[in-house]
Design an enzyme around this catalytic site. Structure first.
Site, PDB file in Angstrom:
ATOM      1  N   PHE A 123      31.066  26.038  39.119  1.00 40.70           N
ATOM      2  CA  PHE A 123      32.506  25.982  38.856  1.00 40.70           C
ATOM      3  C   PHE A 123      33.036  27.405  38.756  1.00 40.70           C
ATOM      4  O   PHE A 123      32.530  28.209  37.976  1.00 40.70           O
ATOM      5  CB  PHE A 123      32.834  25.220  37.568  1.00 40.70           C
ATOM      6  CG  PHE A 123      34.317  25.137  37.327  1.00 40.70           C
ATOM      7  CD1 PHE A 123      35.096  24.203  38.010  1.00 40.70           C
ATOM      8  CD2 PHE A 123      34.951  26.014  36.458  1.00 40.70           C
ATOM      9  CE1 PHE A 123      36.474  24.148  37.822  1.00 40.70           C
ATOM     10  CE2 PHE A 123      36.328  25.961  36.261  1.00 40.70           C
ATOM     11  CZ  PHE A 123      37.085  25.020  36.939  1.00 40.70           C
ATOM     12  N   ASP A 210      29.406  35.225  37.624  1.00 40.23           N
ATOM     13  CA  ASP A 210      30.512  34.601  36.899  1.00 40.23           C
ATOM     14  C   ASP A 210      30.043  34.345  35.474  1.00 40.23           C
ATOM     15  O   ASP A 210      29.344  33.363  35.209  1.00 40.23           O
ATOM     16  CB  ASP A 210      30.931  33.309  37.614  1.00 40.23           C
ATOM     17  CG  ASP A 210      32.092  32.602  36.915  1.00 40.23           C
ATOM     18  OD1 ASP A 210      32.353  32.916  35.738  1.00 40.23           O
ATOM     19  OD2 ASP A 210      32.710  31.730  37.554  1.00 40.23           O
ATOM     20  N   LYS A 239      37.464  33.462  29.278  1.00 37.81           N
ATOM     21  CA  LYS A 239      37.345  32.610  28.093  1.00 37.81           C
ATOM     22  C   LYS A 239      37.304  33.349  26.734  1.00 37.81           C
ATOM     23  O   LYS A 239      38.334  33.544  26.129  1.00 37.81           O
ATOM     24  CB  LYS A 239      36.160  31.660  28.264  1.00 37.81           C
ATOM     25  CG  LYS A 239      36.410  30.652  29.404  1.00 37.81           C
ATOM     26  CD  LYS A 239      35.606  29.388  29.283  1.00 37.81           C
ATOM     27  CE  LYS A 239      36.190  28.285  30.131  1.00 37.81           C
ATOM     28  NZ  LYS A 239      35.755  28.289  31.538  1.00 37.81           N
TER      29      LYS A 239
HETATM   30  C1  PLP Z   1      36.389  28.275  32.831  1.00 38.74           C
HETATM   31  C2  PLP Z   1      35.669  28.887  33.962  1.00 38.74           C
HETATM   32  C3  PLP Z   1      36.358  29.442  35.058  1.00 38.74           C
HETATM   33  C4  PLP Z   1      37.867  29.357  35.197  1.00 38.74           C
HETATM   34  O1  PLP Z   1      38.545  30.049  34.197  1.00 38.74           O
HETATM   35  P1  PLP Z   1      40.131  29.765  34.002  1.00 38.74           P
HETATM   36  O2  PLP Z   1      40.522  30.730  32.928  1.00 38.74           O
HETATM   37  O3  PLP Z   1      40.282  28.333  33.605  1.00 38.74           O
HETATM   38  O4  PLP Z   1      40.787  30.061  35.304  1.00 38.74           O
HETATM   39  C5  PLP Z   1      35.619  30.048  36.045  1.00 38.74           C
HETATM   40  N1  PLP Z   1      34.274  30.120  35.984  1.00 38.74           N
HETATM   41  C6  PLP Z   1      33.579  29.599  34.944  1.00 38.74           C
HETATM   42  C7  PLP Z   1      32.094  29.726  34.913  1.00 38.74           C
HETATM   43  C8  PLP Z   1      34.254  28.949  33.921  1.00 38.74           C
HETATM   44  O5  PLP Z   1      33.561  28.410  32.902  1.00 38.74           O
END
Ligand code: PLP
Length: 388
Positions: A123, A210, A239
């Site tokens: 994701f 990420d 986050k």
């Molecule tokens: C939450 C998340 C995102 C997206 O972040 P947003 O602030 O909602 O755009 C991308 N990558 C990972 C691994 C995430 O947990």
């Protein structure tokens, strides 16, 4: 717009790991706004930083120097070993930055249609490029045509990546989560990132991590890649960086840090004084209060305790975790546990249909960790006994 199937509750205020709803009922928060509130709610250091900055200066523009942005960049660079930082307002935007870096990096090497390897079950966000990178059809369905330039590999499979390396000269980078968060707290083999680093080095690819969900101490290290002896070329954060104040960051190291030049990328709000001051307070507090080590210890305690209560239960596939990224995978869909937990005064989450996900604030005391473990274990036991 109706983009979320919401729980029937709204909260008015919080303190530490606690939240209160509009009816005055108190809840223990084992989700932390989905890995955002590492310091819990209404942390005094963040509140003080926000109040002071709000009374001085909210926003100027990236056309000018921003002292708190520089300080935050220095702090994050020192903690991670990275060289430069671009600030955004969300995780998806941080990943967009990473994707743009990979593409410019490819074009500079004469590759006109560069590809990025991304993983099944990943994701990376909800913007067009990041949903295209995401390895979940539900996130993509209906939004075709998708953004091109992504090649998919199974997660935790180095051979699959080596096979792509042998056959596809258009690849310039790998974008990967050190632990798949939304995918169900999927933890790869201990040497997976080292293997990816070697493949990237051998092929002149960028290793782009990420760490939006795993970063800022949650894994039990400042950044999850620090469990391995590597440095990525690019790392994205969001986050927990602002503990609820919207901020994202794309950090880069070495050649990748020199790819973006004036005019190639930008953001009106990104890195503004308010958000950066808040994030500086977050970093300072995590550091001063030893919360990264605490996350490792509390997470280990919770994983062990959950394992003792649940691992041998029929219907429980696995209890796993890394620091305060914790998961109980069941053999069946279990979304209704979220509402049952809510009734019991506990906030949890279910992801990937069958995985109970716990992302508690890093600040929780042992007693609160025990309450989470016992409540979750009781609920899962009852659920498995009554479910047919
Ligand atoms: C939450 C998340 C995102 C997206 O972040 P947003 O602030 O909602 O755009 C991308 N990558 C990972 C691994 C995430 O947990």
């Amino acid at each position: 717009m109706q983009t979320y199937a919401r729980q029937p509750v709204s909260f008015t205020h919080g303190e530490g790991p606690w939240l209160w709803d509009t009816g005055g009922k108190r809840y223990l928060d084992a989700l932390g706004g989905i890995a955002v509130c590492g310091l819990g709610h209404a942390h005094p250091a963040v509140t003080a930083a926000l109040c002071e900055q709000a009374s001085k200066l909210l926003h100027t523009s990236n056309l000018y120097g921003i002292e708190w942005q520089s300080r935050l960049a220095d702090r994050l660079s020192a903690l991670s070993g990275m060289d430069r930082v671009f600030f955004s307002n969300s995780g998806a935007e941080a990943n967009e930055t990473a994707i743009k870096i990979a593409r410019l990096y490819g074009h500079a090497r004469g590759i006109n249609a560069p590809n990025i390897i991304v993983m099944q079950g990943s994701f990376h966000g909800r913007t067009m490029a990041t949903l295209s990178a995401t390895g979940n059809r539900k996130v993509q369905a209906g939004f075709e045509p998708l953004v091109q330039g992504f090649v998919r590999a199974p997660y935790n499979d180095l051979e699959a990546v080596r096979a792509i390396a042998a056959n596809d000269p258009s690849v310039v980078a790998i974008l990967v989560e050190p632990v798949q968060g939304e995918g169900g707290i999927v933890i790869p083999d201990a040497d997976y990132l080292n293997g990816l680093r070697e493949i990237c080095d051998a092929n002149d690819w960028l290793l782009m991590l990420d760490e939006i969900q795993t970063g800022m101490g949650r894994s039990g290290k400042w950044f999850a890649f620090q469990h391995n002896d590597i440095t990525p070329d690019v790392m994205t954060l969001a986050k927990a960086l602002g503990n609820g104040v919207p901020i994202g960051a794309c950090l880069a190291h070495g050649a990748a840090a020199e790819v973006l030049t004036p005019g190639t990328h930008g953001s009106t709000f990104g890195g503004n004084p308010l958000a950066c001051r808040a994030a500086c307070a977050v970093v300072e507090t995590l550091d001063q209060d030893g919360l990264v080590a605490k996350a490792a210890a509390t997470g280990e305690f919770m994983q062990t305790a959950l394992g003792q209560r649940l691992a041998d239960l029929h219907g429980v596939r696995e209890v796993r975790g890394m620091g305060m990224l914790l998961a109980i995978e069941l053999d069946r869909p279990c979304g209704e546990l979220v509402t049952q937990a809510l009734q019991a005064g506990l906030l949890i989450n279910v992801t990937a249909e069958r995985v109970v996900r716990l992302l508690p604030p890093l600040i929780i005391a042992r007693e609160q960790a025990e309450t989470i473990v016992n409540t979750v274990a009781d609920l899962i036991e009852a659920f498995l006994n009554t479910d047919n």
